[in-house]
Design a protein around this motif. Structure first.
Motif, PDB file in Angstrom:
ATOM      1  N   ARG A 190       0.837  -1.212   0.000  1.00  0.00           N
ATOM      2  CA  ARG A 190       0.000   0.000   0.000  1.00  0.00           C
ATOM      3  C   ARG A 190       0.868   1.256   0.000  1.00  0.00           C
ATOM      4  NH1 ARG A 190      -3.847   0.733   5.034  1.00  0.00           N
ATOM      5  NH2 ARG A 190      -1.806   1.098   5.964  1.00  0.00           N
ATOM      6  N   ASN A 191       1.928   1.265   0.830  1.00  0.00           N
ATOM      7  CA  ASN A 191       2.803   2.436   0.908  1.00  0.00           C
ATOM      8  C   ASN A 191       3.539   2.665  -0.403  1.00  0.00           C
ATOM      9  OD1 ASN A 191       2.047   2.756   3.552  1.00  0.00           O
ATOM     10  ND2 ASN A 191       3.843   1.724   4.401  1.00  0.00           N
ATOM     11  N   LEU A 192       4.042   1.566  -1.004  1.00  0.00           N
ATOM     12  CA  LEU A 192       4.793   1.700  -2.256  1.00  0.00           C
ATOM     13  C   LEU A 192       3.889   2.201  -3.385  1.00  0.00           C
ATOM     14  CD1 LEU A 192       7.389   1.321  -3.844  1.00  0.00           C
ATOM     15  CD2 LEU A 192       6.760  -1.087  -4.197  1.00  0.00           C
ATOM     16  N   THR A 193       2.664   1.650  -3.475  1.00  0.00           N
ATOM     17  CA  THR A 193       1.716   2.082  -4.517  1.00  0.00           C
ATOM     18  C   THR A 193       1.387   3.560  -4.370  1.00  0.00           C
ATOM     19  OG1 THR A 193       0.755  -0.140  -4.497  1.00  0.00           O
ATOM     20  CG2 THR A 193      -0.512   1.590  -5.573  1.00  0.00           C
ATOM     21  N   THR A 194       1.150   3.994  -3.146  1.00  0.00           N
ATOM     22  CA  THR A 194       0.809   5.394  -2.886  1.00  0.00           C
ATOM     23  C   THR A 194       1.949   6.321  -3.290  1.00  0.00           C
ATOM     24  OG1 THR A 194      -0.582   4.712  -1.029  1.00  0.00           O
ATOM     25  CG2 THR A 194       0.062   7.027  -1.112  1.00  0.00           C
ATOM     26  N   LYS A 195       3.180   5.952  -2.902  1.00  0.00           N
ATOM     27  CA  LYS A 195       4.325   6.811  -3.191  1.00  0.00           C
ATOM     28  C   LYS A 195       4.643   6.850  -4.690  1.00  0.00           C
ATOM     29  CE  LYS A 195       4.941   8.118   0.956  1.00  0.00           C
ATOM     30  NZ  LYS A 195       4.624   9.528   1.296  1.00  0.00           N
ATOM     31  N   LEU A 196       4.520   5.712  -5.368  1.00  0.00           N
ATOM     32  CA  LEU A 196       4.769   5.697  -6.805  1.00  0.00           C
ATOM     33  C   LEU A 196       3.774   6.576  -7.560  1.00  0.00           C
ATOM     34  CD1 LEU A 196       5.646   1.924  -7.383  1.00  0.00           C
ATOM     35  CD2 LEU A 196       7.172   3.893  -7.721  1.00  0.00           C
ATOM     36  N   LEU A 197       2.519   6.562  -7.130  1.00  0.00           N
ATOM     37  CA  LEU A 197       1.505   7.425  -7.749  1.00  0.00           C
ATOM     38  C   LEU A 197       1.837   8.892  -7.509  1.00  0.00           C
ATOM     39  CD1 LEU A 197      -1.224   7.842  -9.179  1.00  0.00           C
ATOM     40  CD2 LEU A 197      -2.335   7.569  -6.945  1.00  0.00           C
ATOM     41  N   GLU A 198       2.310   9.179  -6.278  1.00  0.00           N
ATOM     42  CA  GLU A 198       2.644  10.563  -5.919  1.00  0.00           C
ATOM     43  C   GLU A 198       3.874  11.046  -6.683  1.00  0.00           C
ATOM     44  OE1 GLU A 198       4.413  12.848  -2.000  1.00  0.00           O
ATOM     45  OE2 GLU A 198       3.012  11.180  -1.672  1.00  0.00           O
ATOM     46  N   TRP A 199       4.861  10.170  -6.859  1.00  0.00           N
ATOM     47  CA  TRP A 199       6.110  10.589  -7.501  1.00  0.00           C
ATOM     48  C   TRP A 199       6.023  10.595  -9.026  1.00  0.00           C
ATOM     49  CZ3 TRP A 199       9.174   6.613  -4.108  1.00  0.00           C
ATOM     50  CH2 TRP A 199       9.224   7.075  -2.786  1.00  0.00           C
ATOM     51  N   THR A 200       5.323   9.625  -9.616  1.00  0.00           N
ATOM     52  CA  THR A 200       5.323   9.484 -11.084  1.00  0.00           C
ATOM     53  C   THR A 200       4.029   9.944 -11.736  1.00  0.00           C
ATOM     54  OG1 THR A 200       4.460   7.220 -11.045  1.00  0.00           O
ATOM     55  CG2 THR A 200       6.843   7.492 -10.830  1.00  0.00           C
ATOM     56  N   GLY A 201       2.970  10.078 -10.954  1.00  0.00           N
ATOM     57  CA  GLY A 201       1.679  10.442 -11.525  1.00  0.00           C
ATOM     58  C   GLY A 201       0.991   9.277 -12.206  1.00  0.00           C
ATOM     59  N   VAL A 202       1.545   8.078 -12.085  1.00  0.00           N
ATOM     60  CA  VAL A 202       1.001   6.878 -12.719  1.00  0.00           C
ATOM     61  C   VAL A 202       0.717   5.846 -11.631  1.00  0.00           C
ATOM     62  CG1 VAL A 202       1.455   4.996 -14.357  1.00  0.00           C
ATOM     63  CG2 VAL A 202       2.317   7.316 -14.827  1.00  0.00           C
ATOM     64  N   ARG A 203      -0.414   5.148 -11.753  1.00  0.00           N
ATOM     65  CA  ARG A 203      -0.745   4.095 -10.795  1.00  0.00           C
ATOM     66  C   ARG A 203      -0.028   2.810 -11.182  1.00  0.00           C
ATOM     67  NH1 ARG A 203      -4.244   3.832  -6.891  1.00  0.00           N
ATOM     68  NH2 ARG A 203      -5.315   5.732  -7.585  1.00  0.00           N
ATOM     69  N   TRP A 204       0.865   2.342 -10.320  1.00  0.00           N
ATOM     70  CA  TRP A 204       1.668   1.152 -10.587  1.00  0.00           C
ATOM     71  C   TRP A 204       0.964  -0.099 -10.061  1.00  0.00           C
ATOM     72  CZ3 TRP A 204       7.293   0.927 -11.803  1.00  0.00           C
ATOM     73  CH2 TRP A 204       7.770   2.137 -12.331  1.00  0.00           C
ATOM     74  N   VAL A 205       1.270  -1.233 -10.696  1.00  0.00           N
ATOM     75  CA  VAL A 205       0.738  -2.525 -10.263  1.00  0.00           C
ATOM     76  C   VAL A 205       1.877  -3.298  -9.585  1.00  0.00           C
ATOM     77  CG1 VAL A 205      -0.281  -4.713 -10.958  1.00  0.00           C
ATOM     78  CG2 VAL A 205      -0.958  -2.585 -12.117  1.00  0.00           C
ATOM     79  N   ILE A 206       1.663  -3.673  -8.322  1.00  0.00           N
ATOM     80  CA  ILE A 206       2.655  -4.438  -7.570  1.00  0.00           C
ATOM     81  C   ILE A 206       2.129  -5.861  -7.424  1.00  0.00           C
ATOM     82  CG2 ILE A 206       4.087  -4.528  -5.504  1.00  0.00           C
ATOM     83  CD1 ILE A 206       4.358  -1.930  -7.092  1.00  0.00           C
ATOM     84  N   THR A 207       2.862  -6.816  -7.978  1.00  0.00           N
ATOM     85  CA  THR A 207       2.428  -8.211  -7.940  1.00  0.00           C
ATOM     86  C   THR A 207       3.319  -9.015  -7.009  1.00  0.00           C
ATOM     87  OG1 THR A 207       1.700  -8.032 -10.242  1.00  0.00           O
ATOM     88  CG2 THR A 207       1.943 -10.248  -9.323  1.00  0.00           C
ATOM     89  N   LEU A 208       2.690  -9.692  -6.041  1.00  0.00           N
ATOM     90  CA  LEU A 208       3.414 -10.556  -5.117  1.00  0.00           C
ATOM     91  C   LEU A 208       3.284 -11.992  -5.598  1.00  0.00           C
ATOM     92  CD1 LEU A 208       2.243  -9.044  -1.710  1.00  0.00           C
ATOM     93  CD2 LEU A 208       4.315  -8.519  -2.979  1.00  0.00           C
ATOM     94  N   THR A 209       4.402 -12.706  -5.608  1.00  0.00           N
ATOM     95  CA  THR A 209       4.381 -14.084  -6.091  1.00  0.00           C
ATOM     96  C   THR A 209       5.271 -14.959  -5.224  1.00  0.00           C
ATOM     97  OG1 THR A 209       4.866 -15.512  -7.969  1.00  0.00           O
ATOM     98  CG2 THR A 209       6.257 -13.585  -7.698  1.00  0.00           C
ATOM     99  N   LYS A 210       5.039 -16.260  -5.299  1.00  0.00           N
ATOM    100  CA  LYS A 210       5.848 -17.205  -4.524  1.00  0.00           C
ATOM    101  C   LYS A 210       7.088 -17.667  -5.294  1.00  0.00           C
ATOM    102  CE  LYS A 210       2.027 -18.988  -1.744  1.00  0.00           C
ATOM    103  NZ  LYS A 210       1.263 -20.189  -1.341  1.00  0.00           N
ATOM    104  N   LYS A 211       7.252 -17.199  -6.532  1.00  0.00           N
ATOM    105  CA  LYS A 211       8.422 -17.578  -7.314  1.00  0.00           C
ATOM    106  C   LYS A 211       9.698 -17.068  -6.626  1.00  0.00           C
ATOM    107  CE  LYS A 211       6.109 -17.454 -11.818  1.00  0.00           C
ATOM    108  NZ  LYS A 211       6.091 -16.812 -13.146  1.00  0.00           N
ATOM    109  N   THR A 212      10.785 -17.768  -6.879  1.00  0.00           N
ATOM    110  CA  THR A 212      12.059 -17.361  -6.292  1.00  0.00           C
ATOM    111  C   THR A 212      12.686 -16.274  -7.151  1.00  0.00           C
ATOM    112  OG1 THR A 212      12.394 -19.583  -5.445  1.00  0.00           O
ATOM    113  CG2 THR A 212      14.324 -18.152  -5.540  1.00  0.00           C
ATOM    114  N   GLY A 213      12.790 -15.110  -6.598  1.00  0.00           N
ATOM    115  CA  GLY A 213      13.366 -14.002  -7.337  1.00  0.00           C
ATOM    116  C   GLY A 213      14.867 -13.923  -7.119  1.00  0.00           C
TER     117      GLY A 213
END
Length: 562
Positions: free
Chosen positions: A495-518
């Motif tokens: 929630r915090n990252l989405t809010t800040k990205l919208l505030e900084w870039t003016g674009v709503r970002w999609v954050i996807t959480l997955t169980k894959k090994t990154g």
């Protein structure tokens, strides 16, 4: 002619049996029942404040265990064992002061002597006073003997600091807590003893002595001793006024009158009243404690409605307390309590405690005249709403200490300006200090590393920490981030990252959480890179030459040239 030696009242009237031990009925009943049933612990542990009867109880237990007659049923016993224990002359009852014999050698000597049977009594008893003063080694030396002592050996420990005794010792003892003696019991005891001493002392004076003793029988008898000396000099009844002068205590009615003046905000009258009390010889520390006590009674009257259980309050004082409680709120009482506690600490810092008292009274009287927090908040909100403009001005909320206008950023405004200003109008000509352009908010983030750097620049500490240490990047593209994470990730991270990205870039970002090994976390990658650079430099010519000159040198860090 034989000279008569005066014996202090605390020793002269030390209880000779359990019936004379006041204020400890439950403990007495438990101990006497265990003796009657012959269910005796290996060790007794007596704890409580000074002067409530720990050492006396230890001696009474020793008498009860070794008495030739029936000590528990007789009011006084004249058997040889009881008499010798009373006079501290019994060979089988060893009374030691742990404060002066703290070491393992003393305990070793004690254990060696305890192996032998008693000379004449049934039990060999060790009374160890202030047992918390023993060293750690001494306590450890006692453990085995304490758990499995010889049948003829009993330990009785006494202490005022139960928390300083190891748990291993506590678990091997039967603990008895001696409580503070109530004011009512102390007064009855003082009446009885003053009558035996032919003392002429008023009941109010005895009540003051009982209050000053703070639950300690020995303290109350010591104060009575002082008072009776005054009676012998004056040859008349000791009254409340004499006791107050003797103890440096202020008359409570005067203390309440002073509080009444302070609550009215009368600076001059409050100081005059205080100086009168100082001239009467009040002790600064006692005076502050009297103030605390009076505030306690006022809040009790305000919240509970009565305090009839306190015998020391007269009817006239109750009327004053009731009057004050109607005109003061709880917030003020709590603030006054904190200020007086602070003044108690200040007494040790200044050379003249009287100055601290006068300054305290002035502070309290001034505090009463200050507007309440609610009124200040209401006036500030009203002022803010009146002054707020539609041109994007920045309003600074003094109550929450944060900037309310999310579209603007203040860079070069000092902390003092922020604290003392209700509204700051930006200079529109100075675009370097405050940029109100909407386009300036549009920031392009091309990589995960740029996102971390931007979080650092924007001082989003928690967000930066999570991105570096708790997030494993899977895929990064503009407007979309795929990540996996560990168990330490903050629950509000997405929630915090989405809010800040919208505030900084003016674009709503999609954050996807997955169980894959990154990939590894940013911090882990940096650490691997640091080690690789370090190892590569160690293989280089510069380090080899340096190593030939300084053979014991070691390369710890490699820093990139700016």
């Amino acid at each position: 002619m034989e000279k008569i030696v005066h014996k202090v009242l605390a020793l002269k009237y030390r209880p000779k049996n359990f019936n004379e031990l006041i204020g400890q009925n439950i403990m007495v009943e438990t101990i006497t029942n265990s003796i009657k049933l012959n269910k005796l612990p290996n060790a007794y542990l007596l704890t409580g404040i000074r002067g409530v009867g720990k050492t006396t109880t230890a001696r009474l237990i020793a008498k009860a265990l070794n008495c030739n007659k029936n000590f528990l049923k007789e009011d006084s016993c004249d058997c040889s064992h009881c008499e010798e224990i009373t006079n501290s002359k019994h060979l089988d009852v060893l009374e030691m002061d742990a404060a002066s014999r703290t070491g393992i050698d003393d305990v070793r000597e004690l254990i060696e002597s305890s192996k032998y049977n008693p000379t004449s009594a049934k039990y060999k008893i060790v009374i160890l006073d202030e047992v918390h003063m023993l060293s750690k080694q001494a306590f450890n030396g006692l453990l085995k003997t304490l758990e499995e002592p010889p049948p003829h050996l009993k330990f009785i420990f006494a202490t005022t600091e139960i928390r300083k005794i190891p748990v291993t010792i506590l678990s091997r003892c039967q603990r008895f807590d001696l409580h503070r003696v109530s004011i009512k019991d102390l007064i009855e005891n003082l009446k009885k003893i003053s009558k035996k001493e032919n003392g002429k002392i008023s009941e109010k004076a005895l009540m003051l002595i009982a209050r000053a003793a703070e639950g300690s029988v020995r303290d109350s008898l010591s104060l009575l001793d002082r008072a009776l000396v005054g009676q012998n000099i004056k040859e008349n009844e000791i009254d409340e006024i004499y006791i107050r002068q003797m103890l440096g205590m202020a008359d409570r009615s005067k203390t309440l009158s002073l509080l009444e003046l302070i609550f009215r905000g009368s600076h001059a009258e409050s100081i005059v009243q205080l100086k009168k009390m100082i001239d009467e010889g009040i002790d600064p520390s006692n005076f502050l404690n009297d103030l605390l006590e009076s505030i306690y009674f006022i809040q009790q009257k305000k919240n509970i409605g009565n305090f009839d259980s306190d015998l020391s309050i007269s009817e006239s004082e109750k009327e004053i307390i009731s009057k004050i409680s109607k005109n003061v709120d709880m917030t003020t009482l709590i603030i006054f309590w904190q200020f007086i506690l602070k003044a108690l600490d200040e007494l040790t810092m200044v050379s003249s405690p009287i100055l601290s008292l006068e300054m305290l009274v002035l502070r309290l009287a001034h505090l009463k005249n200050m507007p309440s927090y609610e009124n200040v908040l209401e006036s500030l909100e009203k002022e803010e709403s009146d002054q707020k403009k539609e041109d994007g001005s920045v309003a600074i909320d003094l109550n929450k200490k944060k900037i309310l206008d999310n579209t603007n950023e203040l860079i070069n405004i000092s902390k003092d300006q922020i604290k003392n200003t209700t509204q700051t109008k930006p200079d529109l000509t100075s675009v370097n200090q405050i940029n109100l352009s909407k386009d300036s908010k549009m920031i392009k983030i091309s990589s995960f590393e740029e996102l971390i750097l931007l979080s650092s620049k924007k001082r989003e500490v928690n967000l930066k920490y999570d991105l570096e240490n708790n997030v494993n990047l899977i895929k990064f593209s503009e407007g979309k981030i795929d990540i996996s994470f560990n168990e330490n990730l903050d629950k509000n991270f997405v929630r915090n990252l989405t809010t800040k990205l919208l505030e900084w870039t003016g674009v709503r970002w999609v954050i996807t959480l997955t169980k894959k090994t990154g990939q590894k976390t940013f911090s882990e990658i940096r650490e691997i890179e640091r080690k690789e650079i370090l190892e590569n430099e160690k293989k280089g010519e510069i380090y080899k030459k340096f190593k030939k000159v300084f053979s014991d040198a070691e390369l710890l860090k490699v820093k990139k040239k700016e």
